[in-house]
Design a protein around this motif. Structure first.
Motif, PDB file in Angstrom:
ATOM      1  N   TRP A  91      -7.504  -6.019  -3.262  1.00  0.00           N
ATOM      2  CA  TRP A  91      -8.775  -6.659  -5.013  1.00  0.00           C
ATOM      3  C   TRP A  91      -8.255  -8.035  -4.336  1.00  0.00           C
ATOM      4  CZ3 TRP A  91      -9.807  -4.602  -9.519  1.00  0.00           C
ATOM      5  CH2 TRP A  91      -9.526  -3.076 -10.013  1.00  0.00           C
ATOM      6  N   SER A 132     -10.557   1.990 -13.020  1.00  0.00           N
ATOM      7  CA  SER A 132     -12.319   1.646 -12.611  1.00  0.00           C
ATOM      8  C   SER A 132     -13.699   2.406 -11.831  1.00  0.00           C
ATOM      9  CB  SER A 132     -11.923  -0.361 -12.319  1.00  0.00           C
ATOM     10  OG  SER A 132     -11.052  -0.815 -11.107  1.00  0.00           O
ATOM     11  N   ARG A 133     -12.879   3.217 -11.437  1.00  0.00           N
ATOM     12  CA  ARG A 133     -13.953   3.980 -10.267  1.00  0.00           C
ATOM     13  C   ARG A 133     -14.885   4.613 -10.663  1.00  0.00           C
ATOM     14  NH1 ARG A 133      -9.559   7.175  -5.809  1.00  0.00           N
ATOM     15  NH2 ARG A 133      -8.566   5.733  -6.131  1.00  0.00           N
ATOM     16  N   ARG A 192       0.835  -1.125  -0.237  1.00  0.00           N
ATOM     17  CA  ARG A 192      -0.328  -0.230   0.353  1.00  0.00           C
ATOM     18  C   ARG A 192       0.921   1.571  -0.237  1.00  0.00           C
ATOM     19  NH1 ARG A 192      -5.577  -1.100   0.715  1.00  0.00           N
ATOM     20  NH2 ARG A 192      -6.002  -2.917   1.829  1.00  0.00           N
ATOM     21  N   ALA A 246      -1.287  -1.429 -10.041  1.00  0.00           N
ATOM     22  CA  ALA A 246      -2.371  -1.527  -8.769  1.00  0.00           C
ATOM     23  C   ALA A 246      -3.063  -0.703  -9.430  1.00  0.00           C
ATOM     24  CB  ALA A 246      -2.317  -2.145  -7.961  1.00  0.00           C
ATOM     25  N   LEU A 247      -2.489   0.275  -9.385  1.00  0.00           N
ATOM     26  CA  LEU A 247      -2.822   2.390  -9.324  1.00  0.00           C
ATOM     27  C   LEU A 247      -4.208   1.742  -9.994  1.00  0.00           C
ATOM     28  CD1 LEU A 247      -2.429   5.089  -7.822  1.00  0.00           C
ATOM     29  CD2 LEU A 247      -1.011   5.003  -9.701  1.00  0.00           C
ATOM     30  N   ARG A 269     -16.173  -2.676 -11.091  1.00  0.00           N
ATOM     31  CA  ARG A 269     -15.119  -3.235 -10.623  1.00  0.00           C
ATOM     32  C   ARG A 269     -15.047  -4.276 -10.913  1.00  0.00           C
ATOM     33  NH1 ARG A 269     -10.787  -0.809  -7.164  1.00  0.00           N
ATOM     34  NH2 ARG A 269     -10.117  -2.032  -5.716  1.00  0.00           N
ATOM     35  N   ASP A 313      -7.043   0.819 -10.419  1.00  0.00           N
ATOM     36  CA  ASP A 313      -8.199   1.169  -8.624  1.00  0.00           C
ATOM     37  C   ASP A 313      -8.529   2.310  -9.226  1.00  0.00           C
ATOM     38  OD1 ASP A 313      -9.383   2.284  -6.997  1.00  0.00           O
ATOM     39  OD2 ASP A 313      -7.855   3.366  -5.885  1.00  0.00           O
ATOM     40  N   TRP A 314      -7.623   3.729 -10.209  1.00  0.00           N
ATOM     41  CA  TRP A 314      -8.208   4.785 -10.700  1.00  0.00           C
ATOM     42  C   TRP A 314      -9.334   4.644 -11.534  1.00  0.00           C
ATOM     43  CZ3 TRP A 314      -8.833   9.431  -8.877  1.00  0.00           C
ATOM     44  CH2 TRP A 314      -8.659   9.650  -7.750  1.00  0.00           C
ATOM     45  N   THR A 366      -4.025  -4.652  -2.016  1.00  0.00           N
ATOM     46  CA  THR A 366      -4.388  -3.886  -2.102  1.00  0.00           C
ATOM     47  C   THR A 366      -5.851  -3.592  -2.256  1.00  0.00           C
ATOM     48  OG1 THR A 366      -4.320  -3.406  -4.421  1.00  0.00           O
ATOM     49  CG2 THR A 366      -2.001  -1.737  -3.173  1.00  0.00           C
ATOM     50  N   LEU A 406      -2.207  -6.608  -6.375  1.00  0.00           N
ATOM     51  CA  LEU A 406      -3.228  -6.451  -6.147  1.00  0.00           C
ATOM     52  C   LEU A 406      -4.878  -6.658  -5.063  1.00  0.00           C
ATOM     53  CD1 LEU A 406      -4.601  -7.426  -9.795  1.00  0.00           C
ATOM     54  CD2 LEU A 406      -4.613  -4.943  -8.942  1.00  0.00           C
TER      55      LEU A 406
END
Length: 356
Positions: A178, A148-149, A39, A141-142, A153, A145-146, A176, A173
């Motif tokens: 997932w 799929s906001r 993280r 991973a970043l 998901r 996340d962004w 953090t 993943l």
């Protein structure tokens, strides 16, 4: 070698040191410093992307050293400088020798040199294959996340290519936040597939795992598709495989034919870096003569200047920036130094008086 305070600590205690120091940080030390810090590293990578987007970095083009007698192999130099709280310069020197795999060795090996911002003196050399894999996985991973906001998901993840990078991406993943309903796996190497499935079992993954005998089967059954192959040219050529609008982490950069990208929304980490060296986005630019197919960079998404659509496949193609290696490498250096485990090389710098 001796275990003493790093140059930064000495400077803080007694002013600038009269003799620069030089540390060597092993792969084992790197691994220990990064273990369990997924993280924090993702947050660090996000900060670094924002610094780079704001112009607080220098990240010139990578230099590729190629060999006429070994056409599949290369060594790449990634010089960079990053500001902010990292405030360091340096160079990643990473080799890719695919034939190593047949001999039981990893394809890639690397070192990272960190240079002092004020004097330019190198102050550390770190084993960097772990750092490189870590920053790649953190970036993936970043982006997942962004990107799929504003979309559903992803519930099913598929890995096309099952080597070291795929393993690191899955780890990041999983650690953090997932979780998935299912995991799909495809690789041209049965041994790699078996090894990756073994890693999944050992990691405690509870999702059902399906091994696909084709890239098409993997893609069609996945909402999040991770390409982590060693492909040198596009091998996925059919846009219809992506009709269900998955999120695609195109980490290996050369898997997708131009037709696939032209039917998708496309995001990169850095436009100038990514559209080089015959990457899939570069092939699109060569074909069309423009960059209109690009929707923006990941930093544009972070800042709200661009958003991924819900009615198209979304592809993230990161070239991999040297500033990310510097940020993660400096994090490792600081962690090792704080633990009192920094190994300095005695008398590494010699004859420091200008006139003898």
């Amino acid at each position: 070698m001796t275990d003493v305070l790093p140059h930064t600590a000495r400077a803080a205690e007694s002013g600038p040191p009269s003799v620069p120091t030089f540390a060597v940080i092993s792969g084992e030390q790197v691994k220990k410093a990064l273990e369990g810090a997924e993280r924090q590293v993702v947050e660090l990578v996000e900060t670094t992307y924002r610094l780079h987007g704001a112009g607080d970095s220098v990240n010139p083009p990578s230099y590729f050293l190629r060999f006429p007698d070994r056409p599949s192999s290369r060594i790449i130099a990634l010089p960079a400088s990053i500001g902010g709280s990292v405030h360091v310069d340096g160079l990643k020197w990473i080799s890719s020798f695919p034939e190593n795999v047949d001999a039981g060795l990893p394809r890639a090996s690397a070192v990272l040199i960190l240079n002092d911002h004020d004097t330019g003196y190198p102050f550390a050399c770190l084993e960097s294959s772990i750092i490189s894999a870590t920053r790649t996985a953190a970036s993936a991973a970043l982006a997942a996340d962004w990107l799929s906001r504003e979309r559903p998901r992803p519930a099913r993840v598929g890995f096309c290519g099952t080597g070291l990078i795929a393993r690191y991406i899955h780890t990041f993943l999983a650690r953090t936040g997932w979780s998935f309903e299912a995991i799909g796996v495809h690789d041209v190497s049965a041994a790699s597939t078996e090894g990756f499935c073994g890693y999944l079992r050992q990691s405690g993954a509870t999702e059902p795992v399906t091994v696909h005998d084709s890239a098409e089967g993997l893609i069609r059954s996945s909402d999040l598709v991770v390409f982590a192959t060693v492909a040198g040219r596009p091998h996925v050529t059919t846009p219809a495989w992506f009709d269900h609008n998955p999120l695609v982490l195109h980490i290996s950069l050369r898997d997708l034919a131009p037709e696939v990208l032209l039917a998708s929304a496309n995001f990169v980490d850095d436009v100038e870096h990514c559209l080089k060296a015959d990457t899939s986005p570069h092939l699109v630019e060569q074909r069309t003569g423009n960059r209109d197919f690009l929707n923006g960079t990941l930093n544009d998404v972070l800042l709200g200047r661009a958003a991924p659509p819900r009615d198209q496949p979304v592809i993230f193609s990161p070239f991999g920036l040297g500033v990310l290696d510097l940020a993660v490498g400096k994090y490792v250096y600081d962690q090792v130094a704080r633990a009192g485990r920094l190994r300095l090389v005695d008398d590494f710098f010699h004859d420091l008086r200008r006139y003898g």
